[in-house]
Design a protein around this motif. Structure first.
Motif, PDB file in Angstrom:
ATOM      1  N   SER A 110       0.820  -1.219   0.000  1.00  7.25           N
ATOM      2  CA  SER A 110       0.000   0.000   0.000  1.00  7.25           C
ATOM      3  C   SER A 110       0.855   1.271   0.000  1.00  7.25           C
ATOM      4  O   SER A 110       0.402   2.317  -0.463  1.00  7.25           O
ATOM      5  N   LYS A 111       2.076   1.181   0.470  1.00  5.49           N
ATOM      6  CA  LYS A 111       2.975   2.343   0.498  1.00  5.49           C
ATOM      7  C   LYS A 111       3.571   2.641  -0.875  1.00  5.49           C
ATOM      8  O   LYS A 111       4.094   3.726  -1.094  1.00  5.49           O
ATOM      9  N   GLN A 112       3.495   1.680  -1.777  1.00  3.72           N
ATOM     10  CA  GLN A 112       4.068   1.846  -3.119  1.00  3.72           C
ATOM     11  C   GLN A 112       2.949   2.177  -4.109  1.00  3.72           C
ATOM     12  O   GLN A 112       2.610   1.392  -4.983  1.00  3.72           O
ATOM     13  N   ASP A 113       2.386   3.365  -3.960  1.00  2.94           N
ATOM     14  CA  ASP A 113       1.211   3.753  -4.735  1.00  2.94           C
ATOM     15  C   ASP A 113       1.507   4.630  -5.950  1.00  2.94           C
ATOM     16  O   ASP A 113       0.609   5.116  -6.621  1.00  2.94           O
ATOM     17  N   GLY A 114       2.790   4.858  -6.242  1.00  5.98           N
ATOM     18  CA  GLY A 114       3.162   5.645  -7.413  1.00  5.98           C
ATOM     19  C   GLY A 114       3.105   7.145  -7.214  1.00  5.98           C
ATOM     20  O   GLY A 114       3.397   7.912  -8.124  1.00  5.98           O
ATOM     21  N   LYS A 115       2.743   7.578  -6.033  1.00  2.15           N
ATOM     22  CA  LYS A 115       2.641   9.010  -5.749  1.00  2.15           C
ATOM     23  C   LYS A 115       3.941   9.516  -5.127  1.00  2.15           C
ATOM     24  O   LYS A 115       4.655   8.754  -4.495  1.00  2.15           O
ATOM     25  N   ASP A 116       4.215  10.793  -5.302  1.00  2.00           N
ATOM     26  CA  ASP A 116       5.386  11.434  -4.685  1.00  2.00           C
ATOM     27  C   ASP A 116       6.683  10.673  -4.947  1.00  2.00           C
ATOM     28  O   ASP A 116       7.465  10.420  -4.035  1.00  2.00           O
ATOM     29  N   ASN A 117       6.885  10.275  -6.194  1.00  2.00           N
ATOM     30  CA  ASN A 117       8.095   9.563  -6.634  1.00  2.00           C
ATOM     31  C   ASN A 117       8.288   8.186  -5.998  1.00  2.00           C
ATOM     32  O   ASN A 117       9.396   7.660  -5.984  1.00  2.00           O
ATOM     33  N   ARG A 118       7.199   7.611  -5.453  1.00  2.00           N
ATOM     34  CA  ARG A 118       7.290   6.246  -4.930  1.00  2.00           C
ATOM     35  C   ARG A 118       7.088   5.266  -6.088  1.00  2.00           C
ATOM     36  O   ARG A 118       6.547   5.610  -7.129  1.00  2.00           O
ATOM     37  N   LYS A 119       7.525   4.043  -5.881  1.00  2.00           N
ATOM     38  CA  LYS A 119       7.311   2.981  -6.871  1.00  2.00           C
ATOM     39  C   LYS A 119       5.812   2.732  -7.012  1.00  2.00           C
ATOM     40  O   LYS A 119       5.029   3.087  -6.135  1.00  2.00           O
ATOM     41  N   LEU A 120       5.437   2.109  -8.119  1.00  2.00           N
ATOM     42  CA  LEU A 120       4.042   1.778  -8.381  1.00  2.00           C
ATOM     43  C   LEU A 120       3.902   0.261  -8.418  1.00  2.00           C
ATOM     44  O   LEU A 120       4.303  -0.392  -9.371  1.00  2.00           O
ATOM     45  N   TRP A 121       3.382  -0.276  -7.311  1.00  2.00           N
ATOM     46  CA  TRP A 121       3.169  -1.707  -7.208  1.00  2.00           C
ATOM     47  C   TRP A 121       1.676  -1.995  -7.211  1.00  2.00           C
ATOM     48  O   TRP A 121       0.877  -1.208  -6.683  1.00  2.00           O
ATOM     49  N   ILE A 122       1.313  -3.133  -7.790  1.00  2.00           N
ATOM     50  CA  ILE A 122      -0.071  -3.599  -7.753  1.00  2.00           C
ATOM     51  C   ILE A 122      -0.069  -5.088  -7.404  1.00  2.00           C
ATOM     52  O   ILE A 122       0.945  -5.766  -7.538  1.00  2.00           O
ATOM     53  N   ILE A 123      -1.229  -5.559  -6.993  1.00  2.00           N
ATOM     54  CA  ILE A 123      -1.418  -6.982  -6.684  1.00  2.00           C
ATOM     55  C   ILE A 123      -2.472  -7.524  -7.643  1.00  2.00           C
ATOM     56  O   ILE A 123      -3.529  -6.902  -7.821  1.00  2.00           O
ATOM     57  N   VAL A 124      -2.189  -8.663  -8.251  1.00  2.00           N
ATOM     58  CA  VAL A 124      -3.181  -9.367  -9.063  1.00  2.00           C
ATOM     59  C   VAL A 124      -3.108 -10.832  -8.644  1.00  2.00           C
ATOM     60  O   VAL A 124      -2.069 -11.479  -8.807  1.00  2.00           O
ATOM     61  N   LYS A 125      -4.197 -11.320  -8.076  1.00  2.00           N
ATOM     62  CA  LYS A 125      -4.296 -12.695  -7.578  1.00  2.00           C
ATOM     63  C   LYS A 125      -3.104 -13.066  -6.706  1.00  2.00           C
ATOM     64  O   LYS A 125      -2.452 -14.089  -6.922  1.00  2.00           O
ATOM     65  N   ASP A 126      -2.821 -12.204  -5.741  1.00  2.00           N
ATOM     66  CA  ASP A 126      -1.787 -12.422  -4.728  1.00  2.00           C
ATOM     67  C   ASP A 126      -0.352 -12.356  -5.259  1.00  2.00           C
ATOM     68  O   ASP A 126       0.588 -12.645  -4.538  1.00  2.00           O
ATOM     69  N   ILE A 127      -0.175 -11.959  -6.499  1.00  2.00           N
ATOM     70  CA  ILE A 127       1.151 -11.753  -7.068  1.00  2.00           C
ATOM     71  C   ILE A 127       1.411 -10.249  -7.066  1.00  2.00           C
ATOM     72  O   ILE A 127       0.534  -9.452  -7.401  1.00  2.00           O
ATOM     73  N   VAL A 128       2.625  -9.854  -6.687  1.00  2.00           N
ATOM     74  CA  VAL A 128       2.992  -8.443  -6.596  1.00  2.00           C
ATOM     75  C   VAL A 128       3.803  -8.064  -7.834  1.00  2.00           C
ATOM     76  O   VAL A 128       4.758  -8.765  -8.200  1.00  2.00           O
ATOM     77  N   TYR A 129       3.407  -6.961  -8.453  1.00  2.00           N
ATOM     78  CA  TYR A 129       4.069  -6.475  -9.656  1.00  2.00           C
ATOM     79  C   TYR A 129       4.532  -5.038  -9.450  1.00  2.00           C
ATOM     80  O   TYR A 129       3.794  -4.210  -8.927  1.00  2.00           O
ATOM     81  N   ASP A 130       5.744  -4.750  -9.893  1.00  2.00           N
ATOM     82  CA  ASP A 130       6.262  -3.383  -9.896  1.00  2.00           C
ATOM     83  C   ASP A 130       6.095  -2.857 -11.319  1.00  2.00           C
ATOM     84  O   ASP A 130       6.871  -3.175 -12.220  1.00  2.00           O
ATOM     85  N   VAL A 131       5.064  -2.061 -11.530  1.00  2.00           N
ATOM     86  CA  VAL A 131       4.744  -1.546 -12.861  1.00  2.00           C
ATOM     87  C   VAL A 131       5.195  -0.095 -13.038  1.00  2.00           C
ATOM     88  O   VAL A 131       4.718   0.597 -13.930  1.00  2.00           O
ATOM     89  N   THR A 132       6.126   0.324 -12.213  1.00  2.00           N
ATOM     90  CA  THR A 132       6.625   1.696 -12.262  1.00  2.00           C
ATOM     91  C   THR A 132       7.089   2.065 -13.661  1.00  2.00           C
ATOM     92  O   THR A 132       6.698   3.112 -14.192  1.00  2.00           O
ATOM     93  N   THR A 133       7.902   1.231 -14.271  1.00  2.00           N
ATOM     94  CA  THR A 133       8.451   1.559 -15.586  1.00  2.00           C
ATOM     95  C   THR A 133       7.431   1.390 -16.709  1.00  2.00           C
ATOM     96  O   THR A 133       7.626   1.907 -17.804  1.00  2.00           O
ATOM     97  N   TYR A 134       6.355   0.681 -16.440  1.00  2.00           N
ATOM     98  CA  TYR A 134       5.306   0.465 -17.452  1.00  2.00           C
ATOM     99  C   TYR A 134       4.273   1.586 -17.454  1.00  2.00           C
ATOM    100  O   TYR A 134       3.519   1.740 -18.410  1.00  2.00           O
TER     101      TYR A 134
END
Length: 118
Positions: free
Chosen positions: A13-37
């Motif tokens: 939840s801390k990696q929400d893409g705001k304020d230069n933070r990374k952008l992580w999401i969860i899909v079916k319990d798998i964690v993805y770092d989609v910052t560069t996407y």
């Protein structure tokens, strides 16, 4: 084979893409770092930022098989066992219900805590 890194939902939840933070999401319990996407997302940045730091399983359900292949490249880990919503086959576990917190609202525990503190 590398060991799978496990994350709590609170960590994600801390990696929400705001304020230069990374952008992580969860899909079916798998964690993805989609910052560069983020800048490549066909539907624009806003739609993916909406689910930043959250469970995007419901939002991702209607995506194409090509989108799922792209997403797989960004896997960085999984949810810790005790916080998983899905079994090994990707089926929702019995007794697991979506929470308001999952959708960006206030979960029942937040409401209870606020009521006790307020």
């Amino acid at each position: 084979m590398a060991e799978v890194i496990r994350y709590t939902r609170a960590e994600i939840s801390k990696q929400d893409g705001k304020d230069n933070r990374k952008l992580w999401i969860i899909v079916k319990d798998i964690v993805y770092d989609v910052t560069t996407y983020l800048h490549e997302h066909p539907d624009g940045e806003a739609s993916i930022l909406e689910v930043g730091g959250k469970d995007a399983t419901k939002d991702f359900a209607d995506h194409s098989s090509d989108a799922k292949k792209i997403l797989a490249k960004y896997k960085i880990g999984e949810i810790v066992e005790e916080e998983k919503y899905y079994d090994a086959n990707g089926k929702k576990k019995k007794g697991v219900v979506s929470t308001d917190a999952e959708q960006g609202g206030r979960g029942c525990m937040s409401i209870i805590t606020c009521g006790l503190l307020g």
